[in-house]
Design an enzyme around this catalytic site. Structure first.
Site, PDB file in Angstrom:
ATOM      1  N   LYS A  22       0.839  -1.213   0.000  1.00  0.00           N
ATOM      2  CA  LYS A  22       0.000   0.000   0.000  1.00  0.00           C
ATOM      3  C   LYS A  22       0.867   1.253   0.000  1.00  0.00           C
ATOM      4  O   LYS A  22       0.635   2.172  -0.793  1.00  0.00           O
ATOM      5  CB  LYS A  22      -0.888  -0.007   1.268  1.00  0.00           C
ATOM      6  CG  LYS A  22      -1.543   1.318   1.575  1.00  0.00           C
ATOM      7  CD  LYS A  22      -2.422   1.247   2.814  1.00  0.00           C
ATOM      8  CE  LYS A  22      -1.739   1.425   4.132  1.00  0.00           C
ATOM      9  NZ  LYS A  22      -1.344   2.802   4.491  1.00  0.00           N
ATOM     10  N   ASN A  23       1.859   1.279   0.894  1.00  0.00           N
ATOM     11  CA  ASN A  23       2.616   2.519   1.061  1.00  0.00           C
ATOM     12  C   ASN A  23       3.642   2.769  -0.042  1.00  0.00           C
ATOM     13  O   ASN A  23       4.308   3.803  -0.049  1.00  0.00           O
ATOM     14  CB  ASN A  23       3.268   2.557   2.448  1.00  0.00           C
ATOM     15  CG  ASN A  23       2.218   2.731   3.537  1.00  0.00           C
ATOM     16  OD1 ASN A  23       1.056   3.047   3.247  1.00  0.00           O
ATOM     17  ND2 ASN A  23       2.605   2.525   4.791  1.00  0.00           N
ATOM     18  N   CYS A 116      -4.745  12.270  13.292  1.00  0.00           N
ATOM     19  CA  CYS A 116      -5.506  11.030  13.149  1.00  0.00           C
ATOM     20  C   CYS A 116      -5.346  10.219  14.417  1.00  0.00           C
ATOM     21  O   CYS A 116      -4.718  10.678  15.370  1.00  0.00           O
ATOM     22  CB  CYS A 116      -5.094  10.256  11.905  1.00  0.00           C
ATOM     23  SG  CYS A 116      -3.596   9.320  12.085  1.00  0.00           S
ATOM     24  N   ARG A 121       0.557  14.202  13.586  1.00  0.00           N
ATOM     25  CA  ARG A 121       1.014  14.032  12.207  1.00  0.00           C
ATOM     26  C   ARG A 121       1.068  15.342  11.404  1.00  0.00           C
ATOM     27  O   ARG A 121       0.340  15.531  10.428  1.00  0.00           O
ATOM     28  CB  ARG A 121       0.160  12.975  11.500  1.00  0.00           C
ATOM     29  CG  ARG A 121       0.190  11.666  12.241  1.00  0.00           C
ATOM     30  CD  ARG A 121      -0.515  10.568  11.516  1.00  0.00           C
ATOM     31  NE  ARG A 121       0.281  10.021  10.427  1.00  0.00           N
ATOM     32  CZ  ARG A 121      -0.137   9.020   9.660  1.00  0.00           C
ATOM     33  NH1 ARG A 121      -1.306   8.476   9.867  1.00  0.00           N
ATOM     34  NH2 ARG A 121       0.627   8.557   8.700  1.00  0.00           N
ATOM     35  N   PRO A 122       1.965  16.232  11.815  1.00  0.00           N
ATOM     36  CA  PRO A 122       2.112  17.490  11.068  1.00  0.00           C
ATOM     37  C   PRO A 122       2.752  17.256   9.703  1.00  0.00           C
ATOM     38  O   PRO A 122       3.319  16.186   9.444  1.00  0.00           O
ATOM     39  CB  PRO A 122       3.065  18.305  11.961  1.00  0.00           C
ATOM     40  CG  PRO A 122       3.849  17.285  12.722  1.00  0.00           C
ATOM     41  CD  PRO A 122       2.937  16.097  12.908  1.00  0.00           C
ATOM     42  N   ASP A 124       4.791  19.890   8.411  1.00  0.00           N
ATOM     43  CA  ASP A 124       5.693  21.042   8.303  1.00  0.00           C
ATOM     44  C   ASP A 124       6.931  20.736   7.456  1.00  0.00           C
ATOM     45  O   ASP A 124       7.397  21.579   6.680  1.00  0.00           O
ATOM     46  CB  ASP A 124       6.114  21.518   9.705  1.00  0.00           C
ATOM     47  CG  ASP A 124       6.757  20.400  10.520  1.00  0.00           C
ATOM     48  OD1 ASP A 124       6.065  19.385  10.755  1.00  0.00           O
ATOM     49  OD2 ASP A 124       7.935  20.520  10.881  1.00  0.00           O
ATOM     50  N   GLN A 125       7.467  19.525   7.565  1.00  0.00           N
ATOM     51  CA  GLN A 125       8.690  19.191   6.827  1.00  0.00           C
ATOM     52  C   GLN A 125       8.436  19.095   5.315  1.00  0.00           C
ATOM     53  O   GLN A 125       9.303  19.413   4.519  1.00  0.00           O
ATOM     54  CB  GLN A 125       9.293  17.875   7.350  1.00  0.00           C
ATOM     55  CG  GLN A 125       9.745  17.955   8.789  1.00  0.00           C
ATOM     56  CD  GLN A 125      10.801  19.019   8.994  1.00  0.00           C
ATOM     57  OE1 GLN A 125      11.891  18.963   8.411  1.00  0.00           O
ATOM     58  NE2 GLN A 125      10.485  20.016   9.797  1.00  0.00           N
ATOM     59  N   ASP A 307       4.678   0.303  12.016  1.00  0.00           N
ATOM     60  CA  ASP A 307       3.486  -0.347  11.456  1.00  0.00           C
ATOM     61  C   ASP A 307       3.371  -1.820  11.852  1.00  0.00           C
ATOM     62  O   ASP A 307       2.383  -2.470  11.526  1.00  0.00           O
ATOM     63  CB  ASP A 307       3.476  -0.220   9.919  1.00  0.00           C
ATOM     64  CG  ASP A 307       3.205   1.213   9.478  1.00  0.00           C
ATOM     65  OD1 ASP A 307       2.760   2.023  10.307  1.00  0.00           O
ATOM     66  OD2 ASP A 307       3.448   1.520   8.296  1.00  0.00           O
ATOM     67  N   ARG A 399      -8.681  -0.658   4.323  1.00  0.00           N
ATOM     68  CA  ARG A 399      -7.743   0.313   3.777  1.00  0.00           C
ATOM     69  C   ARG A 399      -6.390  -0.336   3.485  1.00  0.00           C
ATOM     70  O   ARG A 399      -5.667   0.148   2.620  1.00  0.00           O
ATOM     71  CB  ARG A 399      -7.516   1.466   4.762  1.00  0.00           C
ATOM     72  CG  ARG A 399      -8.687   2.410   4.885  1.00  0.00           C
ATOM     73  CD  ARG A 399      -8.310   3.577   5.783  1.00  0.00           C
ATOM     74  NE  ARG A 399      -6.931   3.923   5.549  1.00  0.00           N
ATOM     75  CZ  ARG A 399      -6.001   4.078   6.498  1.00  0.00           C
ATOM     76  NH1 ARG A 399      -6.308   3.945   7.756  1.00  0.00           N
ATOM     77  NH2 ARG A 399      -4.769   4.374   6.195  1.00  0.00           N
TER      78      ARG A 399
HETATM   79  N1  EPU Z   1       6.575  14.391  11.204  1.00  0.00           N
HETATM   80  C1  EPU Z   1       6.807  15.718  11.508  1.00  0.00           C
HETATM   81  N2  EPU Z   1       6.699  16.636  10.511  1.00  0.00           N
HETATM   82  C2  EPU Z   1       6.405  16.303   9.243  1.00  0.00           C
HETATM   83  C3  EPU Z   1       6.168  14.950   8.938  1.00  0.00           C
HETATM   84  C4  EPU Z   1       6.279  14.006   9.934  1.00  0.00           C
HETATM   85  O1  EPU Z   1       7.073  16.052  12.649  1.00  0.00           O
HETATM   86  O2  EPU Z   1       6.322  17.182   8.383  1.00  0.00           O
HETATM   87  C5  EPU Z   1       6.695  13.370  12.255  1.00  0.00           C
HETATM   88  C6  EPU Z   1       5.393  12.616  12.495  1.00  0.00           C
HETATM   89  O3  EPU Z   1       4.528  13.303  13.356  1.00  0.00           O
HETATM   90  C7  EPU Z   1       5.909  11.311  13.058  1.00  0.00           C
HETATM   91  C8  EPU Z   1       7.208  11.101  12.324  1.00  0.00           C
HETATM   92  O4  EPU Z   1       7.578  12.369  11.803  1.00  0.00           O
HETATM   93  O5  EPU Z   1       6.154  11.473  14.431  1.00  0.00           O
HETATM   94  C9  EPU Z   1       7.171  10.102  11.198  1.00  0.00           C
HETATM   95  O6  EPU Z   1       6.033  10.355  10.375  1.00  0.00           O
HETATM   96  P1  EPU Z   1       6.085  10.131   8.810  1.00  0.00           P
HETATM   97  O7  EPU Z   1       5.895  11.437   8.144  1.00  0.00           O
HETATM   98  O8  EPU Z   1       7.268   9.325   8.417  1.00  0.00           O
HETATM   99  O9  EPU Z   1       4.753   9.279   8.560  1.00  0.00           O
HETATM  100  P2  EPU Z   1       3.876   9.360   7.259  1.00  0.00           P
HETATM  101  O10 EPU Z   1       4.743   9.614   6.097  1.00  0.00           O
HETATM  102  O11 EPU Z   1       2.707  10.239   7.493  1.00  0.00           O
HETATM  103  C10 EPU Z   1       4.102   6.836   6.578  1.00  0.00           C
HETATM  104  C11 EPU Z   1       3.187   5.689   6.370  1.00  0.00           C
HETATM  105  C12 EPU Z   1       2.628   5.244   7.709  1.00  0.00           C
HETATM  106  C13 EPU Z   1       3.801   4.843   8.602  1.00  0.00           C
HETATM  107  C14 EPU Z   1       4.789   6.012   8.733  1.00  0.00           C
HETATM  108  C15 EPU Z   1       6.040   5.663   9.520  1.00  0.00           C
HETATM  109  C16 EPU Z   1       2.341   6.089   4.145  1.00  0.00           C
HETATM  110  C17 EPU Z   1       1.202   6.449   3.264  1.00  0.00           C
HETATM  111  N3  EPU Z   1       2.119   6.092   5.467  1.00  0.00           N
HETATM  112  O12 EPU Z   1       3.318   7.863   7.173  1.00  0.00           O
HETATM  113  O13 EPU Z   1       1.828   4.106   7.454  1.00  0.00           O
HETATM  114  O14 EPU Z   1       3.333   4.499   9.882  1.00  0.00           O
HETATM  115  O15 EPU Z   1       5.182   6.450   7.432  1.00  0.00           O
HETATM  116  O16 EPU Z   1       6.686   4.602   8.951  1.00  0.00           O
HETATM  117  O17 EPU Z   1       3.418   5.781   3.661  1.00  0.00           O
HETATM  118  C18 EPU Z   1       0.127   2.537   7.907  1.00  0.00           C
HETATM  119  O18 EPU Z   1       0.366   2.010   6.799  1.00  0.00           O
HETATM  120  O19 EPU Z   1      -0.617   1.988   8.764  1.00  0.00           O
HETATM  121  C19 EPU Z   1       0.720   3.829   8.231  1.00  0.00           C
HETATM  122  C20 EPU Z   1       0.258   4.618   9.206  1.00  0.00           C
END
Ligand code: EPU
Length: 438
Positions: A22-23, A116, A121-122, A124-125, A307, A399
């Protein structure tokens, strides 16, 4: 709404073919925007999130056709550069439209995903990265409005955290930016490597995938690949069935996987006393003795994936001793704990640590899923519990797990998916009927 009904307590035996990830599918499908034309894919998982991404692409003006994992997608024209709230609210990963839309149209309007069940889950980056490539970013009316009227240009980004979708968003924007871009502290997940492989097949020039520094030489034009792209296997789906073999004291082989991506899960299952055999595209998990307690700390790849945290916790609920599970990625990813407790688990949460004291056995109960992987942990415990477990709120599982019930039935689980309003009719004869269907 449907629910899953499980008559637990049976060891599972057999092979489970694993679907595409999925991811990986989500960013790769939307990445097609950077190369106008017709794209073809194989091994695309049949999941609600994938349908949501294809709906978003349809809304943008890019029609698709899908059949049994094969998907054709036409991105020749883009008529709308927005990911509206009604789609983003259903699937956070719609935020992945930001980078590719900006690259393709010079502007993107994407609803802010908000928090969520697993954390704030910001993004900002993502935004800092796109600004470093020359985008002007403004937040208003619950939307991110990003504009680069004169096109994007290469830039250097040092991420504060190795965010997965953030790295993907910036990468997809950088492939057609003018000049060189560098992303430092990039995420290294295998799904990013698959996205890089796909972008390369379009003509993109990217180095460093699998490391924390990605170097991209922007290209003015990219075009669809001659060959279909095969989505890599889903390591989290695979890990979930491996735990299913372990928790039920069974013998389960996951096939069509890349075992290299399963190393952290394999290590923990071995530490828990399972016998794990690794082949070229398969992993066999057997357990005959007791479950040993294991400590786990989630980390970005190549560490133990967040995950898989809930599923591994499910296993430790039946361990002969105490396990400590530490979640370092998301601040609220223990929502499954109160539900696991309803099945008889003994878990104490202190901040980001859960102390799991193994119990002799679990007993079936009605439980409610809160997010995708939490739902998986409830199903796993239900498979090991004595008696009947009902898992409500199935939309989370839909999902992320293709044909979950069918795959479990094929390895001997007594499990059914039933509409919630059949509750009364199912109640009395359920055990008998499910034995027949198993
Ligand atoms: N974070 C920030 N700022 C940002 C982005 C992220 O502070 O701009 C923080 C988040 O709050 C978190 C950490 O960085 O504490 C890691 O979050 P990340 O952005 O890596 O998560 P994501 O990209 O939103 C993806 C997967 C998730 C998986 C995470 C971590 C997808 C579509 N989703 O989410 O998958 O848990 O990486 O590996 O790729 C799932 O499949 O069940 C799922 C939640």
């Amino acid at each position: 709404m449907d629910k899953i009904v499980i008559e637990g307590g049976l060891p599972l035996h057999g092979e489970v073919p694993i679907a595409g990830a999925k991811n990986a599918a989500l960013p790769i499908l939307i990445a097609t925007l950077v190369a106008p034309g017709e794209h073809r894919f194989t091994n695309v998982p049949d999941l609600v999130d994938v349908s949501s991404m294809l709906s978003l692409l349809g809304r943008i003006g890019c029609p698709s056709l899908g059949h049994k994992g094969d998907v054709r997608l036409d991105t020749s024209r883009v008529s709308f550069c927005e990911a509206p709230y009604d789609l983003v609210r259903k699937m956070r990963a719609s935020v992945l439209a930001l980078g590719p839309l900006l690259a393709r149209c010079g502007e993107a309007h994407v609803s802010l995903p908000g928090g969520c069940a697993i954390g704030v889950r910001p993004i900002d980056q993502h935004l800092v990265g796109l600004e470093a490539l020359g985008a002007e970013v403004e937040l208003s009316g619950g939307y991110v409005h990003a504009r680069a009227p004169r096109g994007l240009r290469g830039g250097r980004i040092v991420l504060d955290v190795p965010t997965v979708t953030g790295t993907e968003n910036i990468l997809m924007a950088a492939v057609t930016a003018k000049g060189e871009s560098v992303i430092e502290n990039a995420a290294r997940e295998p799904e990013i490597t698959d996205l890089v492989k796909f972008l390369r097949s379009l003509g993109a020039h990217i180095e460093g995938d699998g490391t924390s520094t990605l170097r991209i030489q922007g290209r003015t034009s990219l075009s669809p690949a001659a060959q279909p792209h095969r989505i890599l296997p889903d390591r989290i789906e695979a890990g979930t069935y491996m735990v299913a073999g372990a928790i039920t004291g069974g013998d389960v082989t996951v096939t069509r996987v890349d075992p290299r991506d399963l190393v952290p899960v394999i290590e923990k299952l071995r530490a828990a006393g399972c016998d794990v055999e690794v082949g070229t595209d398969r992993v066999r998990v057997r357990r005959t003795g007791g479950i040993r307690p294991v400590d786990v700390t989630t980390r970005p790849h190549p560490g133990f994936p967040t995950d898989m945290q809930a599923q591994l916790m499910a296993l430790t609920t039946l361990a002969e001793g105490r396990s400590v599970i530490t979640e370092t990625i998301f601040e609220n990813r223990f929502m499954h704990v109160p539900e696991l407790t309803r099945l008889g688990a003994d878990i104490a949460v202190e901040g980001n640590r859960a102390v799991v004291t193994g119990v002799e056995g679990l007993t079936g109960a009605t439980v409610m899923a809160t997010d995708l992987r939490a739902s998986a942990s409830l199903v796993l415990c239900g498979l090991a519990a004595q008696g009947r477990t009902e898992v409500l709120r199935l939309y989370h599982l839909d999902r992320g797990y293709e044909a979950l019930v069918e795959k479990l039935q094929a390895i001997g689980a007594r499990v059914e998916r039933v509409p919630d309003d059949l509750r009364e009719r199912m109640a009395a004869p359920a055990a008998h009927r499910m034995t027949e269907s198993a």
